[in-house]
Design a protein around this motif. Structure first.
Motif, PDB file in Angstrom:
ATOM      1  N   THR A 280       8.860  56.770  71.552  1.00 57.26           N
ATOM      2  CA  THR A 280      10.103  56.593  70.805  1.00 57.26           C
ATOM      3  C   THR A 280       9.768  56.019  69.438  1.00 57.26           C
ATOM      4  O   THR A 280       8.974  55.077  69.336  1.00 57.26           O
ATOM      5  N   TYR A 281      10.352  56.593  68.420  1.00 55.23           N
ATOM      6  CA  TYR A 281      10.093  56.176  67.038  1.00 55.23           C
ATOM      7  C   TYR A 281      11.363  55.559  66.465  1.00 55.23           C
ATOM      8  O   TYR A 281      12.453  56.115  66.587  1.00 55.23           O
ATOM      9  N   PHE A 282      11.186  54.411  65.854  1.00 55.43           N
ATOM     10  CA  PHE A 282      12.293  53.714  65.206  1.00 55.43           C
ATOM     11  C   PHE A 282      12.002  53.572  63.718  1.00 55.43           C
ATOM     12  O   PHE A 282      10.923  53.098  63.341  1.00 55.43           O
ATOM     13  N   CYS A 283      12.970  53.947  62.898  1.00 56.56           N
ATOM     14  CA  CYS A 283      12.888  53.532  61.519  1.00 56.56           C
ATOM     15  C   CYS A 283      13.551  52.166  61.412  1.00 56.56           C
ATOM     16  O   CYS A 283      14.302  51.754  62.306  1.00 56.56           O
ATOM     17  N   ALA A 284      13.253  51.460  60.361  1.00 54.00           N
ATOM     18  CA  ALA A 284      13.841  50.148  60.149  1.00 54.00           C
ATOM     19  C   ALA A 284      13.886  49.874  58.658  1.00 54.00           C
ATOM     20  O   ALA A 284      13.263  50.592  57.854  1.00 54.00           O
ATOM     21  N   ALA A 285      14.632  48.852  58.307  1.00 54.58           N
ATOM     22  CA  ALA A 285      14.727  48.461  56.909  1.00 54.58           C
ATOM     23  C   ALA A 285      14.964  46.969  56.836  1.00 54.58           C
ATOM     24  O   ALA A 285      15.561  46.377  57.747  1.00 54.58           O
ATOM     25  N   SER A 286      14.467  46.376  55.771  1.00 56.77           N
ATOM     26  CA  SER A 286      14.757  44.964  55.582  1.00 56.77           C
ATOM     27  C   SER A 286      14.891  44.670  54.089  1.00 56.77           C
ATOM     28  O   SER A 286      14.294  45.350  53.241  1.00 56.77           O
ATOM     29  N   PRO A 287      15.670  43.652  53.762  1.00 51.57           N
ATOM     30  CA  PRO A 287      15.815  43.265  52.364  1.00 51.57           C
ATOM     31  C   PRO A 287      14.657  42.380  51.935  1.00 51.57           C
ATOM     32  O   PRO A 287      13.827  41.993  52.736  1.00 51.57           O
ATOM     33  N   GLY A 288      14.596  42.041  50.713  1.00 55.68           N
ATOM     34  CA  GLY A 288      13.634  41.065  50.256  1.00 55.68           C
ATOM     35  C   GLY A 288      14.050  39.697  50.743  1.00 55.68           C
ATOM     36  O   GLY A 288      15.075  39.533  51.375  1.00 55.68           O
ATOM     37  N   GLY A 289      13.256  38.714  50.453  1.00 50.77           N
ATOM     38  CA  GLY A 289      13.612  37.367  50.872  1.00 50.77           C
ATOM     39  C   GLY A 289      12.704  36.859  51.960  1.00 50.77           C
ATOM     40  O   GLY A 289      11.943  37.590  52.563  1.00 50.77           O
ATOM     41  N   THR A 290      12.839  35.580  52.238  1.00 52.75           N
ATOM     42  CA  THR A 290      11.901  34.906  53.122  1.00 52.75           C
ATOM     43  C   THR A 290      11.990  35.393  54.559  1.00 52.75           C
ATOM     44  O   THR A 290      11.000  35.705  55.194  1.00 52.75           O
ATOM     45  N   ALA A 291      13.205  35.461  55.104  1.00 50.80           N
ATOM     46  CA  ALA A 291      13.331  35.760  56.528  1.00 50.80           C
ATOM     47  C   ALA A 291      13.130  37.228  56.813  1.00 50.80           C
ATOM     48  O   ALA A 291      12.513  37.593  57.800  1.00 50.80           O
ATOM     49  N   SER A 292      13.715  38.083  55.933  1.00 50.02           N
ATOM     50  CA  SER A 292      13.496  39.522  56.027  1.00 50.02           C
ATOM     51  C   SER A 292      13.646  40.081  57.428  1.00 50.02           C
ATOM     52  O   SER A 292      12.721  40.676  57.980  1.00 50.02           O
ATOM     53  N   LYS A 293      14.823  39.918  58.004  1.00 50.05           N
ATOM     54  CA  LYS A 293      15.062  40.511  59.311  1.00 50.05           C
ATOM     55  C   LYS A 293      15.060  42.029  59.185  1.00 50.05           C
ATOM     56  O   LYS A 293      15.406  42.595  58.152  1.00 50.05           O
ATOM     57  N   LEU A 294      14.652  42.672  60.266  1.00 48.78           N
ATOM     58  CA  LEU A 294      14.635  44.129  60.328  1.00 48.78           C
ATOM     59  C   LEU A 294      15.936  44.646  60.927  1.00 48.78           C
ATOM     60  O   LEU A 294      16.415  44.113  61.928  1.00 48.78           O
ATOM     61  N   THR A 295      16.476  45.684  60.321  1.00 45.64           N
ATOM     62  CA  THR A 295      17.587  46.433  60.899  1.00 45.64           C
ATOM     63  C   THR A 295      17.007  47.760  61.363  1.00 45.64           C
ATOM     64  O   THR A 295      16.454  48.509  60.551  1.00 45.64           O
ATOM     65  N   PHE A 296      17.122  48.018  62.658  1.00 46.83           N
ATOM     66  CA  PHE A 296      16.502  49.203  63.238  1.00 46.83           C
ATOM     67  C   PHE A 296      17.478  50.363  63.313  1.00 46.83           C
ATOM     68  O   PHE A 296      18.689  50.184  63.470  1.00 46.83           O
ATOM     69  N   GLY A 297      16.929  51.573  63.219  1.00 48.02           N
ATOM     70  CA  GLY A 297      17.678  52.767  63.577  1.00 48.02           C
ATOM     71  C   GLY A 297      17.785  52.870  65.086  1.00 48.02           C
ATOM     72  O   GLY A 297      17.238  52.051  65.833  1.00 48.02           O
ATOM     73  N   THR A 298      18.484  53.896  65.530  1.00 51.99           N
ATOM     74  CA  THR A 298      18.796  54.037  66.954  1.00 51.99           C
ATOM     75  C   THR A 298      17.671  54.667  67.757  1.00 51.99           C
ATOM     76  O   THR A 298      17.750  54.724  68.971  1.00 51.99           O
ATOM     77  N   GLY A 299      16.620  55.132  67.094  1.00 50.23           N
ATOM     78  CA  GLY A 299      15.452  55.625  67.803  1.00 50.23           C
ATOM     79  C   GLY A 299      15.470  57.126  68.026  1.00 50.23           C
ATOM     80  O   GLY A 299      16.531  57.744  68.155  1.00 50.23           O
ATOM     81  N   THR A 300      14.284  57.707  68.041  1.00 53.15           N
ATOM     82  CA  THR A 300      14.089  59.127  68.345  1.00 53.15           C
ATOM     83  C   THR A 300      13.021  59.239  69.416  1.00 53.15           C
ATOM     84  O   THR A 300      11.904  58.754  69.233  1.00 53.15           O
ATOM     85  N   ARG A 301      13.393  59.867  70.512  1.00 50.95           N
ATOM     86  CA  ARG A 301      12.418  60.075  71.578  1.00 50.95           C
ATOM     87  C   ARG A 301      11.706  61.400  71.303  1.00 50.95           C
ATOM     88  O   ARG A 301      12.311  62.465  71.352  1.00 50.95           O
ATOM     89  N   LEU A 302      10.423  61.295  71.009  1.00 48.57           N
ATOM     90  CA  LEU A 302       9.611  62.471  70.702  1.00 48.57           C
ATOM     91  C   LEU A 302       8.790  62.873  71.924  1.00 48.57           C
ATOM     92  O   LEU A 302       8.115  62.043  72.532  1.00 48.57           O
ATOM     93  N   GLN A 303       8.856  64.143  72.246  1.00 49.53           N
ATOM     94  CA  GLN A 303       7.999  64.696  73.298  1.00 49.53           C
ATOM     95  C   GLN A 303       7.180  65.824  72.690  1.00 49.53           C
ATOM     96  O   GLN A 303       7.740  66.768  72.117  1.00 49.53           O
TER      97      GLN A 303
ATOM     98  N   GLN B 161       0.423  65.537  68.552  1.00 46.33           N
ATOM     99  CA  GLN B 161      -0.400  65.539  69.768  1.00 46.33           C
ATOM    100  C   GLN B 161       0.394  64.968  70.943  1.00 46.33           C
ATOM    101  O   GLN B 161       1.291  64.149  70.739  1.00 46.33           O
ATOM    102  N   PRO B 162       0.043  65.345  72.174  1.00 45.14           N
ATOM    103  CA  PRO B 162       0.747  64.772  73.334  1.00 45.14           C
ATOM    104  C   PRO B 162       0.740  63.247  73.337  1.00 45.14           C
ATOM    105  O   PRO B 162       1.707  62.625  73.781  1.00 45.14           O
ATOM    106  N   GLY B 163      -0.320  62.642  72.826  1.00 48.86           N
ATOM    107  CA  GLY B 163      -0.391  61.186  72.744  1.00 48.86           C
ATOM    108  C   GLY B 163       0.597  60.576  71.768  1.00 48.86           C
ATOM    109  O   GLY B 163       0.805  59.361  71.775  1.00 48.86           O
ATOM    110  N   ASP B 164       1.226  61.406  70.939  1.00 47.75           N
ATOM    111  CA  ASP B 164       2.265  60.926  70.020  1.00 47.75           C
ATOM    112  C   ASP B 164       3.610  60.801  70.715  1.00 47.75           C
ATOM    113  O   ASP B 164       4.569  60.282  70.122  1.00 47.75           O
ATOM    114  N   SER B 165       3.711  61.287  71.939  1.00 49.50           N
ATOM    115  CA  SER B 165       4.976  61.226  72.675  1.00 49.50           C
ATOM    116  C   SER B 165       5.367  59.765  72.881  1.00 49.50           C
ATOM    117  O   SER B 165       4.649  59.005  73.543  1.00 49.50           O
TER     118      SER B 165
END
Lengths: 113, 110
Positions: A87-110, A81-85
């Motif tokens: 930027t989408y980021f995937c991310a990943a994190s390991p297990g553990g307490t802090a679990s920082k996120l590592t992001f992908g570079t992003g996809t701009r969806l129109q 839908q147009p409202g989905d326009s």
């Protein structure tokens, strides 16, 4: 090894179509894979997330497909839908307490009418 | 729905000046983070904070950066002597399970 590679960089989809965004990772310690949606001037908002013990997760029009052996995961947006326009980021994190996120570079969806 | 609140939304500062970015995390969350996003680029991890101490920091988080949770509600990021390359959106996030991000502070260093 910490990188998360995301493609495509940008995507144009017609209203009602399927949007597909792909991500790949190297670090086998990652065990949490979220997707974030970001509108201009706003922070990333969690859309859907998956852990590697399942191959697919669906929430409404949004589905994550996960391929552990290939170390790849993807976001499918059905009936886009147009409202989905946004930027989408995937991310990943390991297990553990802090679990920082590592992001992908992003996809701009129109999504066009 | 609970929110992570960040102030100010936009800050302009001169190079070499100190800035403090403020965040109010969600009250029952235990883990706190700062991320930054340079315009048009991906979101990058800066630092995580748990049990009143830094859990992990990235190579970006050098001696010019510090974080503090001065009371039970606020979480701050201080940049001692800002550089032009510190210009970015800075996002605070808190977590108990999943992350919640604030709307960010746009820092412009001139």
């Amino acid at each position: 090894q910490q990188q998360v590679k995301q493609s495509p960089q940008s995507l144009i989809v017609q209203k009602g179509g399927i949007s597909i965004i792909n991500c790949a990772y190297e670090n086998t310690a990652f065990d949490y894979f979220p997707w974030y949606q970001q509108f201009p001037g706003k922070g990333p908002a969690l859309l859907i997330a998956i852990r590697p013990d399942v191959s697919e997760k669906k929430e409404g029009r949004f589905t994550i497909s996960f391929n552990k052996s290939a170390k790849q995961f993807s976001l499918h947006i059905m009936d886009s839908q147009p409202g989905d326009s946004a930027t989408y980021f995937c991310a990943a994190s390991p297990g553990g307490t802090a679990s920082k996120l590592t992001f992908g570079t992003g996809t701009r969806l129109q999504v066009t009418l | 729905e609970p929110e992570v609140t960040q102030t100010p939304s936009h800050q302009v500062t001169q190079m070499g000046q100190e800035v403090i970015l403020r965040c109010v995390p969600i009250s029952n969350h235990l883990y706190f983070y700062w991320y930054r996003q340079i315009l048009g680029q991906k979101v990058e991890f800066l630092v995580s904070f748990y049990n009143n101490e830094i859990s992990e920091k990235s190579e970006i988080f050098d001696d010019q950066f510090s974080v503090e949770r001065p009371d039970g509600s606020n979480f701050t990021l201080k940049i001692r002597s800002t550089k032009l390359e510190d210009s970015a959106m800075y996002f605070c996030a808190s977590r108990i399970y999943g992350y919640t991000f604030g709307s960010g502070t746009r820092l412009t260093v001139v």
